[in-house]
Design an enzyme around this catalytic site. Structure first.
Site, PDB file in Angstrom:
ATOM      1  N   ARG A   1      42.125  35.841  40.087  1.00 33.72           N
ATOM      2  CA  ARG A   1      41.649  36.735  41.146  1.00 33.72           C
ATOM      3  C   ARG A   1      41.826  36.103  42.526  1.00 33.72           C
ATOM      4  O   ARG A   1      42.108  36.798  43.515  1.00 33.72           O
ATOM      5  CB  ARG A   1      40.172  37.082  40.904  1.00 33.72           C
ATOM      6  CG  ARG A   1      39.951  37.903  39.643  1.00 33.72           C
ATOM      7  CD  ARG A   1      38.482  38.153  39.410  1.00 33.72           C
ATOM      8  NE  ARG A   1      37.927  39.068  40.407  1.00 33.72           N
ATOM      9  CZ  ARG A   1      36.621  39.291  40.564  1.00 33.72           C
ATOM     10  NH1 ARG A   1      35.749  38.649  39.791  1.00 33.72           N
ATOM     11  NH2 ARG A   1      36.193  40.133  41.468  1.00 33.72           N
TER      12      ARG A   1
ATOM     13  N   ARG B   1      29.978  37.682  31.885  1.00 40.95           N
ATOM     14  CA  ARG B   1      30.927  38.766  32.103  1.00 40.95           C
ATOM     15  C   ARG B   1      32.357  38.270  31.898  1.00 40.95           C
ATOM     16  O   ARG B   1      32.686  37.136  32.260  1.00 40.95           O
ATOM     17  CB  ARG B   1      30.789  39.308  33.542  1.00 40.95           C
ATOM     18  CG  ARG B   1      29.590  40.195  33.722  1.00 40.95           C
ATOM     19  CD  ARG B   1      29.536  40.855  35.088  1.00 40.95           C
ATOM     20  NE  ARG B   1      30.504  40.425  36.056  1.00 40.95           N
ATOM     21  CZ  ARG B   1      30.219  40.233  37.351  1.00 40.95           C
ATOM     22  NH1 ARG B   1      28.983  40.372  37.783  1.00 40.95           N
ATOM     23  NH2 ARG B   1      31.174  39.892  38.191  1.00 40.95           N
TER      24      ARG B   1
ATOM     25  N   LYS C   1      29.538  37.991  48.801  1.00 43.99           N
ATOM     26  CA  LYS C   1      29.536  39.295  49.465  1.00 43.99           C
ATOM     27  C   LYS C   1      28.413  40.185  48.934  1.00 43.99           C
ATOM     28  O   LYS C   1      27.728  40.866  49.701  1.00 43.99           O
ATOM     29  CB  LYS C   1      30.887  39.999  49.268  1.00 43.99           C
ATOM     30  CG  LYS C   1      32.077  39.274  49.861  1.00 43.99           C
ATOM     31  CD  LYS C   1      33.331  40.118  49.824  1.00 43.99           C
ATOM     32  CE  LYS C   1      33.737  40.536  48.418  1.00 43.99           C
ATOM     33  NZ  LYS C   1      34.069  39.398  47.547  1.00 43.99           N
TER      34      LYS C   1
ATOM     35  N   ARG D   1      27.484  28.818  37.245  1.00 43.90           N
ATOM     36  CA  ARG D   1      26.806  30.066  36.914  1.00 43.90           C
ATOM     37  C   ARG D   1      27.026  30.456  35.450  1.00 43.90           C
ATOM     38  O   ARG D   1      26.098  30.869  34.753  1.00 43.90           O
ATOM     39  CB  ARG D   1      27.285  31.187  37.843  1.00 43.90           C
ATOM     40  CG  ARG D   1      26.572  32.513  37.619  1.00 43.90           C
ATOM     41  CD  ARG D   1      26.813  33.481  38.765  1.00 43.90           C
ATOM     42  NE  ARG D   1      28.215  33.838  38.893  1.00 43.90           N
ATOM     43  CZ  ARG D   1      28.935  33.685  40.007  1.00 43.90           C
ATOM     44  NH1 ARG D   1      28.384  33.150  41.076  1.00 43.90           N
ATOM     45  NH2 ARG D   1      30.197  34.068  40.050  1.00 43.90           N
TER      46      ARG D   1
ATOM     47  N   ARG E   1      40.957  46.239  49.427  1.00 47.75           N
ATOM     48  CA  ARG E   1      41.510  44.960  48.965  1.00 47.75           C
ATOM     49  C   ARG E   1      42.926  44.724  49.472  1.00 47.75           C
ATOM     50  O   ARG E   1      43.397  43.597  49.440  1.00 47.75           O
ATOM     51  CB  ARG E   1      41.508  44.916  47.431  1.00 47.75           C
ATOM     52  CG  ARG E   1      40.133  44.921  46.805  1.00 47.75           C
ATOM     53  CD  ARG E   1      40.252  44.906  45.309  1.00 47.75           C
ATOM     54  NE  ARG E   1      38.966  44.970  44.640  1.00 47.75           N
ATOM     55  CZ  ARG E   1      38.220  43.911  44.329  1.00 47.75           C
ATOM     56  NH1 ARG E   1      38.636  42.708  44.646  1.00 47.75           N
ATOM     57  NH2 ARG E   1      37.069  44.065  43.708  1.00 47.75           N
TER      58      ARG E   1
END
Length: 308
Positions: free
Chosen positions: A150, A139, A13, A127, A88
């Site tokens: 998530r 992160r 996104k 990643r 969300r």
């Protein structure tokens, strides 16, 4: 143009939002980035959100809605915006509808990036490994463990938004497993189809000016890349050799034509001479025969000499 991008974490996104911003001159309203900035600045909102984000939980609506409302009022959002990561939940979507209605704004479309969850986990693992290999810090909310939580939260709370916006005829679905370029083209195509953007303006924005042509000599002189001068000089030498070869071929062709013409002329001259020579003996024989005929005595004179 006012859009919402929907899709599970890691669906791309943010990437597509940046491309839309660049193409159409609108702003991206990413709740994730705004919240991360607040966490980094250790603001009161950031401190509240820090633990929730680290665990993969969703930030409370009152915090997010307040951030969105303030951001929409800023001058750079006047031409349009993209909401990335908000709403969300259905309650957030309802709150957004009320917020836009209060500000006399209309939502143009909701773009859903549909992806495969197992492929998403693989992307995040790759990643994270690449970031560690470069010595970068990963992160806390961008690890496979957090992503799994998530994704579960997305399925239970965010997926109902698909039905919510589908009922309102705002939902547009794109295959998020395509390449980045293909996803960008598909989003642009459907935005043109619904009239959210002008097709001519969009095509003009996507075109890049063609680079000006330069001679090999100029490119070799101006280039600063290693080996560029040598390559350009080589190209120029090659062109010069080709030109010289073409000139030599033309000269050779002209010489051959002249030689052929001279040979033809010489052959013609030789034939004429041979014919003249062949005629000379015949003329001599005729002359001798004529002379003999003149010297022959008359018949009467011959008879008198015989009688005597």
């Amino acid at each position: 143009m006012r859009l919402i991008l929907l899709g599970p974490p890691g669906s791309g996104k943010g990437t597509q939002a940046q491309r839309l911003v660049h193409r159409h001159g609108i702003v991206q309203l990413s709740t994730g980035e705004m919240l991360r900035a607040a966490v980094a600045a250790e603001t009161p909102v950031g401190l509240k959100a820090k633990d929730l984000m680290a665990s993969g939980a969703l930030v409370p609506d009152e915090i997010v809605v307040g951030i969105i409302s303030d951001r929409i009022d800023q001058p750079d959002a006047a031409n349009g915006f993209i909401l990335d990561g908000f709403p969300r939940t259905v309650p957030q979507a309802e709150a957004l509808d009320e917020l836009l209605k209060h500000k006399h704004l209309k939502l143009d479309a909701v773009v859903e990036l549909r992806v495969n969850e197992s492929a998403l986990l693989q992307r995040v693992e790759t990643r994270a490994a690449e970031m560690r290999a470069r010595g970068e810090e990963v992160r806390v909310d961008d690890t496979p463990e957090v992503l799994t939580k998530r994704l579960a939260a997305y399925r239970s709370q965010t997926e109902p938004l698909i039905h919510y916006y589908s009922e309102r005829r705002k939902l547009l679905t794109v295959d998020g497993m395509m390449t980045i370029e293909e996803v960008t083209r598909e989003i642009n195509r459907i935005l043109i189809a619904i009239g959210a953007v002008d097709s001519k303006a969009s095509n003009k924005a996507s075109k890049k000016p063609a680079p000006a042509k330069r001679s090999a000599k100029t490119a070799a002189k101006n280039s600063t890349r290693p080996g560029a001068r040598k390559a350009a000089a080589k190209t120029a030498a090659g062109r010069g050799a080709k030109k010289a070869a073409r000139g030599a071929a033309r000269v050779a062709k002209g010489s051959a034509a002249k030689a052929g013409s001279a040979a033809k002329k010489a052959f013609k001259t030789a034939g004429k001479t041979a014919r003249k020579v062949a005629k000379r003996p015949a003329r001599g024989v005729k002359k001798a025969a004529k002379a003999a005929a003149v010297r022959k005595p008359p018949k009467k004179a011959a008879k008198k000499r015989a009688r005597g």
